[in-house]
Design a protein around this motif. Sequence first.
Motif, short mmCIF file in Angstrom:
data_model
loop_
_atom_site.label_atom_id
_atom_site.label_comp_id
_atom_site.label_asym_id
_atom_site.label_seq_id
_atom_site.Cartn_x
_atom_site.Cartn_y
_atom_site.Cartn_z
N ASP A 64 2.37 -12.23 -0.07
CA ASP A 64 0.99 -12.32 0.75
C ASP A 64 1.03 -10.84 0.75
OD1 ASP A 64 3.20 -11.44 1.48
OD2 ASP A 64 4.49 -12.64 3.59
N HIS A 65 1.62 -10.10 0.68
CA HIS A 65 1.38 -8.82 1.17
C HIS A 65 1.98 -7.75 -0.09
CE1 HIS A 65 0.25 -5.17 2.54
NE2 HIS A 65 1.12 -4.58 2.20
N PHE A 66 1.23 -7.50 -0.74
CA PHE A 66 1.32 -5.65 -2.38
C PHE A 66 1.17 -4.85 -1.89
CE2 PHE A 66 1.60 -4.72 -6.66
CZ PHE A 66 2.77 -5.73 -7.29
N ASP A 67 2.50 -4.19 -1.88
CA ASP A 67 2.47 -2.37 -1.39
C ASP A 67 2.61 -2.06 -3.39
OD1 ASP A 67 2.80 0.65 -0.65
OD2 ASP A 67 2.99 -0.51 0.65
N VAL A 68 1.46 -1.14 -3.41
CA VAL A 68 2.28 -0.95 -5.41
C VAL A 68 2.79 0.53 -4.85
CG1 VAL A 68 1.50 0.41 -7.81
CG2 VAL A 68 0.55 -1.85 -6.46
N GLY A 69 2.43 1.34 -4.04
CA GLY A 69 3.64 2.36 -3.26
C GLY A 69 5.01 2.12 -3.68
N GLU A 70 4.93 1.10 -3.14
CA GLU A 70 6.75 0.61 -2.45
C GLU A 70 7.13 0.17 -3.66
OE1 GLU A 70 6.12 -0.78 1.83
OE2 GLU A 70 6.07 -2.45 0.44
N LEU A 71 6.62 -0.16 -4.55
CA LEU A 71 7.38 -0.85 -5.58
C LEU A 71 7.18 0.49 -6.58
CD1 LEU A 71 6.08 -4.01 -6.53
CD2 LEU A 71 7.79 -3.62 -5.34
N LEU A 72 6.53 1.30 -6.91
CA LEU A 72 6.67 2.21 -7.51
C LEU A 72 7.82 3.22 -7.00
CD1 LEU A 72 2.72 3.50 -8.12
CD2 LEU A 72 4.74 2.07 -10.01
N ALA A 73 8.30 3.38 -5.70
CA ALA A 73 9.03 4.01 -4.68
C ALA A 73 10.54 3.51 -5.88
CB ALA A 73 9.03 4.15 -3.39
#
Length: 838
Positions: A511-520
């Motif tokens: 429902d919400h996907f933050d690419v920056g959070e996963l790259l971190a």
Amino acid sequence: MRFLRTTLVLLVIIVLLPLLAVQLFGGPIARQVVGALNERLQTEIVIQDYDLSLLRSFPYLSVDLHGVTVAGSDGSALLASKRLACRLDLSSLFGKIRINGIVVENGKLQLFTDVDGNTNYQLAGYTSVGDEGADAGAGPVEFAIDEARLRNVVLVYQDARLRTDALLTATSATFSGDFGARQYVLNTEAELEVAYLDQEGYRYLDGKSLSLDAHTTIDHIADAYTFAPLRLTAGDLTVEATGSLHPTEAGVVTDLELSSSSGNLEDVLALLPPAYAAPLEELETRGDLSLSATVVGPWSARAYPRFDGRLALTDGRVESPRLDVEARDLDLEASFAYVDGPTGGVQTFSIDRLTGTVDGDEFAVQLRMEDLTDPRITFEADGSFPVAALSGFLASDMLNGGEGTLQLSQVTLGGRYADMVEPRRMGRVSTGGTVTFVDAALTVNGQEVMLPTGTLVLDDNALTLTDLEVETGDTRLQLSGTATNLVPVLFADSLNTRDAALVFNATLSSDHFDVGELLALSGPDAEVQESSGPVTLDSLGQRARERRGRITELLNGRFEATIAEWRWDELAGDNFRGQLLFSPGQVTVRGLTDAMEGEFRIDATTDFGLLTHTRARITADDVDAETFFLQNENFGQEFLTADNLSGRLNARMLLDLYYDDAGEIDYPRLRAQVGMEILDGELHDFAMLENFAFALKSGDLERVRFTRLANFIEISDRTVYLPAMLIQSSAINLTVSGTHTFDQYLEYYVKVNAGQVIANKISRHDDKLEVLPARNGLFNLYYTITGPLESYVVETDKSAVKDDFRRSAYRRDRIRAALEESFQTPIELLPTLEDTDE
């Protein structure tokens, strides 16, 4: 009174006579001792100075040799010592010189054995006083050494046959016995500080303190050493060895019994090699240990002795303050056995039973390893295990802490280790059981990752994942799917030399996907990044790139993805539907998404090689131009920004993006080819156009409407290349080409319809901002605009403008051809621009 005088005279004589003898005969005695050592050892001995002392070792004489170096039998440095003392009987003052002890202080002793069994300490033989023979008692100096002492002596030991390398310091060591006899008992007491002991590539006893107490029968005739017993103590752990060792040309033949009835778990863990002990250093342990074993057979470069025995732990307890984990009631029964078979014997090791509780939940583990040279592994586990233990037992700097549990139900693993690490042979390995995540959480690279639910089922080489929820920050994911080759991936070495990869087919919904959070999760730790300087940040970024490359090297599969909302820094969108494709070293994103009030079609592949590189094909349909510029942060320039532009944008973009070690775009390597159009748009408050209007003495350029603005654009070498394009606006029609660097240096070429300029000068202001018709005037005006943005110069130059228009036509055609090849479709944005004369 007479008795006292007599006694005093006798005492004076007893004390003074030896002192007087030392003064009279000390020099000759010392020289004879030095000469005898040189003659007896038949090797090079260098002595800086020597003297004879009575008081230093009373009631013995001491010949002190200073600055001693002794060469080995192979020419290497055998011994270097600040002081080597030879202890003599007092009778040596008045008769034959008799040496019965040696002390070595503050020195270094190096013992080497090559692959053929030759040593550097094969010096001349030594005849005991008790031995009969032609040479017995001959010579002015008699060697009858029965004690040797070491004080602060560094010992370097290297044995190429046994592949052993050791470095230790004997802070205090005493060896006593009739060293010259063919058979004698050697009594040893020593306090040792072990720097390391390397055996076949594994390091043991790293920085440990040991005590040694041994009674050893040495038989030079049989070339054997018999312990009766030898005791080695580390902390509260004492291991006792009895039996014999018999050196051979190939190695050592062993016949030993080992036992220990005292000690605890902490002392055993302290003896593990650092590679295994590092994850256990912060553990607080206790438990009663017992050991009984036999070691029988040859030990050489090609053979190992047979080990048989048992190890038991009772009332064990392990705590980790950092991970907040406590295991209690640990009971362990382990065994070593040498099993005979039709093709010979194999060594085995097994944990017959390991039980206990972790945070109140019970667990049970069994492990058996057959043939340690080619291990066949059988593993079984049941019960609950804390997630926090993963970071303790996995040697990774990315994991730290955790919560929740992993529930293992009949988890099994069986097969040869050589097959487990080889993906092509995983068909010979069996696995089974279920792993369930229960309110699990891990701290990954400083970011909390929660895994509230999820089930993993193992069935030989197949893995089924059901409803694994992953949460970090604002990101919410749910994963389900199947995979193979989990075991080779878990056992892969740091370089993945066997090309292990998890082959999978799964679904991903969010429902919400933050690419920056996963790259971190694989980037520099946020706290470390804030406290680091530029050089350190580069190194942290390089580590992040290597981590991402390492992760993608182990993945080969696809996610069918549906994402309700996504974000990457300032970019945001909705309703992504497509695929995330992983291949060794690469990640591809392919799909459709709603964004910027329009729709994007994305096909982008990132390669994590020596340089992180993304090649992307992006199609934008009916996108809001102002939002496009705003979310892309005006593409790092301040010339034309979101504040100056509105309209609907369509584009096809072919991008080559490279990233530096800090994860930022490497602009000197950036390359882009774009075909774009903006429909029903408006330019407002555009400084360069307003200044251009002043140069033309034309109004209505503060706010300019246009029906269609289209062109092919190229970016390379930090420069934007603009082929000739027609701008048909409400204020003026003109054709423009040129370049604009990232350092804001302009070089534009402009053709203006002069008839419209004159008409605008005599007409009233157009409040409706109607777009002027596209037509050739009676004559045209030609201008060049060159220089920095803050101080560019406008000049008239017809030939320069027409030359650049012709050159730019070739660039425009080349960009179009590249886009058509990449997108596999014809692209016609612009009609051919005719260059008319006045």
